[in-house]
Design an enzyme around this catalytic site. Structure first.
Site, PDB file in Angstrom:
ATOM      1  CB  SER A  59     -24.379  14.843 -42.862  1.00  0.00           C
ATOM      2  OG  SER A  59     -25.562  14.774 -42.107  1.00  0.00           O
TER       3      SER A  59
ATOM      4  CB  THR B  42     -26.591   4.527 -39.263  1.00  0.00           C
ATOM      5  OG1 THR B  42     -26.949   5.645 -38.443  1.00  0.00           O
ATOM      6  CG2 THR B  42     -25.116   4.226 -39.066  1.00  0.00           C
ATOM      7  CB  SER B  43     -30.594   7.911 -41.142  1.00  0.00           C
ATOM      8  OG  SER B  43     -30.026   8.813 -42.067  1.00  0.00           O
TER       9      SER B  43
ATOM     10  CG  ASP C  28     -21.586  11.487 -32.124  1.00  0.00           C
ATOM     11  OD1 ASP C  28     -20.542  12.039 -32.511  1.00  0.00           O
ATOM     12  OD2 ASP C  28     -22.719  11.904 -32.413  1.00  0.00           O
TER      13      ASP C  28
ATOM     14  CB  SER D 295     -18.708  17.102 -34.761  1.00  0.00           C
ATOM     15  OG  SER D 295     -19.399  16.876 -35.949  1.00  0.00           O
TER      16      SER D 295
ATOM     17  CE  LYS E   2     -28.312  10.669 -33.565  1.00  0.00           C
ATOM     18  NZ  LYS E   2     -27.392  11.562 -34.287  1.00  0.00           N
TER      19      LYS E   2
END
Lengths: 514, 514
Positions: free
Chosen positions: A196, A200-201, A258, A264, A288
């Site tokens: 990906s 937001t990083s 999420d 996903s 996380k």
């Protein structure tokens, strides 16, 4: 009811929408966000209703592109409009809203209607919010994975096991994939890695890889690269493995939830035909997963869903309290990864993590000397050679040198105000400052860490350097720095972690209180 | 980033939205549903971002009406666009998504931003879904009520206590309000009643009242009617007591959830300055509350929130197993209510319910002979007289007779296939058939029940008559009738309540199973 059409010119994110005059809608008995069937020349399309008293006169109906083209309408075509039922999938979403578990047929219908854009934003948001609030069990997660695969593109490679790796993310500077893919491919395994971009990083793996080579390949192009070289690193957005996921992610973004994490990830791995998978779960207060216990529980879920999808999964719980290596930002990270592949002695933590994960994959594929073999492939230069093959196959320059990679010219080095030891580095502050400096859109922006946790520092010694392509961004990152503390130097643990500030909203009185 | 403006002509439900080209959005680092600040001539507006590759060329930005007018833009104005933060209220919504309780400032901020249309549909849907999933406690419900009052219009009448009544609904044919308002007003109390139109039922109180008189009055007009006559029955949509509620209701509709039930009702009662309130909670298997226990718990919540808002609340748990009276449909119900006010011996259950509720209100206002007084006001003709005053004050014909009210000409009478007793009437089947016959948009459509629960029926005797304004609707209701059983006649309880049908979705296999 017969209405005359008006072209809206709107794409509406691919959804079928119409805008009706409020009076017409009332006479038809449909409310905003309800559905109507529109009939023209023997064809029927269902659309989501929006009402407006000003945009559309009574007797007319505004029609978006999708329905317009689907029915072959012209300006002022006469269409028959009648109230239509909500799609079945919405009733299944309501079941989840009532706290019930969803069955496989229900889940497939919801995901199909999501991909076909039959559900409004309100309905999609309620679905992901309900999954988040009530949770989803392993059956539901498995069926969601299967439904996402069903509605996307898939591939199956011949010859040897197909392997994959995935990181749940959260740690800045994690360029592990850029080492794992060539090591594993050099050992003869197939690793079609889709990655990906940053959401937001400061940088996603696709952003890092793009500094070295094109990554916008479609599924057939990726397949050819892997058939030629054994590996590939492409941007997942172009291969359309799970279009449902792209839609869910868009809705989840403002909500910062999420719930579809497992489906996903797992659906995309199954879609590229992975037989073996290592999931990297960075763990630590800035990651996380905050605790090893949490990480172990997530790992169990990954392994269980993997077994239901026919994928052997192993999980790596890794140290996530600080960035990986020293470089944060697309170009800086690509350069650091290339240097590590060239055995220039860069980033020992990155090398250890990459060979550990590559080693796990090799072991799963039957090579008992996993990590040692991975280290040998790296140190012998075979990993670098393989990476250059992949770069060439994806259309990049195979002779690229670390020195060729352009980085920003605007720099600011932060020095230590005292001597001591680096006690902690705050991952989210690192990410914020790097983003303020221009990441990920300015690929040459970012941060270079000169010290990491446990390093001894003298007074006035450089701690880190912020790099930007433009002076305005450097100033912006400097402002950020005043609010967000990136790194602490001390003799002993500083006991005050941080001060909790007042909530941002001003205290107010209700009129009734006055 | 400097972009040239293109007018979208879109109202977007009052929200501030812009459409950006995907490449521009990426360079700016904003995602779909993120926010941008748009600067022009020293003014700044924040808007919600949508992306499109086809509608908007790079270098341009599509702007909706609200932002266009707010900034005074022209075609191809040059605006400065930069990424902006999400509103604080979204962070508070995320708190609720994390299962936390919301504070009063947080709730006020969310409701204000809802009314100002600063939140996207995805965000509003997540808010109501989270309230539904996690529940809201009495503090949250109170603050939501206060915030809805704060953001809406309010009034305060002089002279005597202001009273109100509310039914949580769910039972067809409930025209109680049309009797309670004139009875209570005739006793000298003030009752400014705002009512809703049908959303999913065959008729709302506003629809029934509209057969007798205009109901689209604004707040000042309603006040004048009450000041002149003591009572009013108007449509709530025009008085704008709680604009936030209108927005929440729109989002809740497709989801079929109603977490804001209490704040929605109580805020509007407080907004019209109610001192005393009776809440009618119809209870029974065909009603919203299935058991008396449930109804009592809801009543407790109403009373508690009432006391926090300064409203004395009493609740009436009423029999809700069958329609009230015999008529269902706006005109049929208005006619039945008028006949009851004229003491023509119509609908004894309606008369009993209306005098019981009016009696509770009178008792709360200090008249110890509550129900007896209400019965006396009705039987003496003073209630009818008061109703005709209200009709005149609202602009209707005060001399209207039941015979003047037009009802549909298309009729179908269903007769009993056997003799026996009416065992049950299914409220939702009644509603469905009445809606198929044209309710509420065809005011003259509906159902007349000839028998009610417990009535003895001979073979071939009429059970009920469906009435429609158009033959096509009569046929549609007849088709409905084949699927939905309205009423059962038998000697004893029939033990099979209903058969559970197969789910509507066809059983399917995932590709992976093949």
């Amino acid at each position: 009811m017969i209405l005359k059409t008006i072209f809206l010119g709107l794409e509406a994110g691919g959804k079928s929408i119409v805008i009706m005059n409020g009076d017409d809608a009332e006479r038809l008995g449909v409310l905003s966000l309800g559905r109507v069937a529109i009939r023209f020349n023997g064809e029927v399309k269902t659309a989501i209703v929006h009402k407006s008293s000003k945009m559309v006169d009574p007797g007319t109906i505004g029609v978006c592109k999708k329905v317009w083209r689907g029915l072959g309408l012209a300006e002022r075509s006469e269409v028959e409009v009648e109230a239509a039922a909500f799609p079945d999938s919405l009733y299944f979403i309501r079941n989840k809203l009532a706290g019930r578990k969803l069955g496989r047929d229900e889940i497939l219908e919801i995901v199909e209607d999501t991909v076909d854009e039959k559900l409004s934003d309100v309905e999609l948001s309620a679905f992901v919010t309900a999954l988040h609030s009530f949770g989803l069990d392993l059956d539901e997660a498995t069926y969601l994975s299967l439904a996402m695969i069903e509605t996307g593109r898939t591939m199956k490679l011949d010859g040897g096991p197909t392997v994959d790796k995935h990181s749940i993310g959260g740690v800045p500077g994690d360029k592990t994939t850029l080492l794992v893919v060539p090591i594993v491919a050099a050992a003869g395994l197939l690793i079609p890695k889709s990655s990906s971009r940053a959401i937001t990083s400061p940088a996603g793996t696709a952003d890092r890889a793009e500094v070295l080579m094109p990554v916008t390949l479609d599924l057939d192009e990726m397949r050819k690269v892997v058939e030629r070289t054994g590996g590939a690193v492409v941007w997942g957005g172009a291969v359309h493995l799970a279009p449902a996921d792209d839609i869910f992610v868009k809705v989840e973004y403002p909500l910062s939830i999420d719930p579809l994490l497992l489906p996903s990830i797992m659906s995309k791995k199954r879609a590229v035909g992975a037989d073996l998978l290592v999931v990297d779960i960075p763990t630590g207060r800035g990651a996380k997963m905050k605790t090893i216990g949490e990480a172990d529980l997530l790992a169990k879920d990954f392994m269980e869903i993997g077994s239901r999808l026919g994928i052997t999964v192993r999980c790596a719980v890794t140290y996530g309290e600080e960035p990986i290596g020293s470089a944060i930002g697309p170009a800086l990270e690509a350069r650091e990864a290339l240097e590590a592949l060239m055995n220039r002695g860069t980033a020992p933590d990155l090398v250890d993590k990459a060979t550990a994960i590559a080693g796990m994959i090799l072991k799963m594929a039957g090579r008992s000397d996993g990590k040692a073999l991975a280290e040998e492939i790296l140190s012998s230069g075979r990993a670098e050679e393989k990476m250059r093959e992949i770069i060439a196959a994806q259309g990049g320059d195979p002779d690229i040198a670390p020195e060729d990679i352009a980085v920003g010219e605007e720099r600011l080095t932060v020095k230590s105000g005292r001597s001591g030891t680096v006690l902690w580095i705050n991952n989210s502050s690192v990410a914020e400052v790097a983003k303020a400096a221009g990441c990920p859109k300015d690929a040459g922006a970012g941060i270079l860490l000169h010290k990491k946790i446990g390093d001894v520092v003298g007074e006035g010694e450089p701690l880190f350097t912020i790099i930007a392509e433009r002076g305005s961004n450097l100033r912006r990152s400097q402002e950020r720095l005043e609010k967000a503390r990136v790194l602490a130097v001390g003799d002993r643990m500083e006991m005050l972690i941080h001060e909790v500030k007042e909530r941002p909203v001003v205290k107010r009185s209700f009129t009734l209180d006055r």
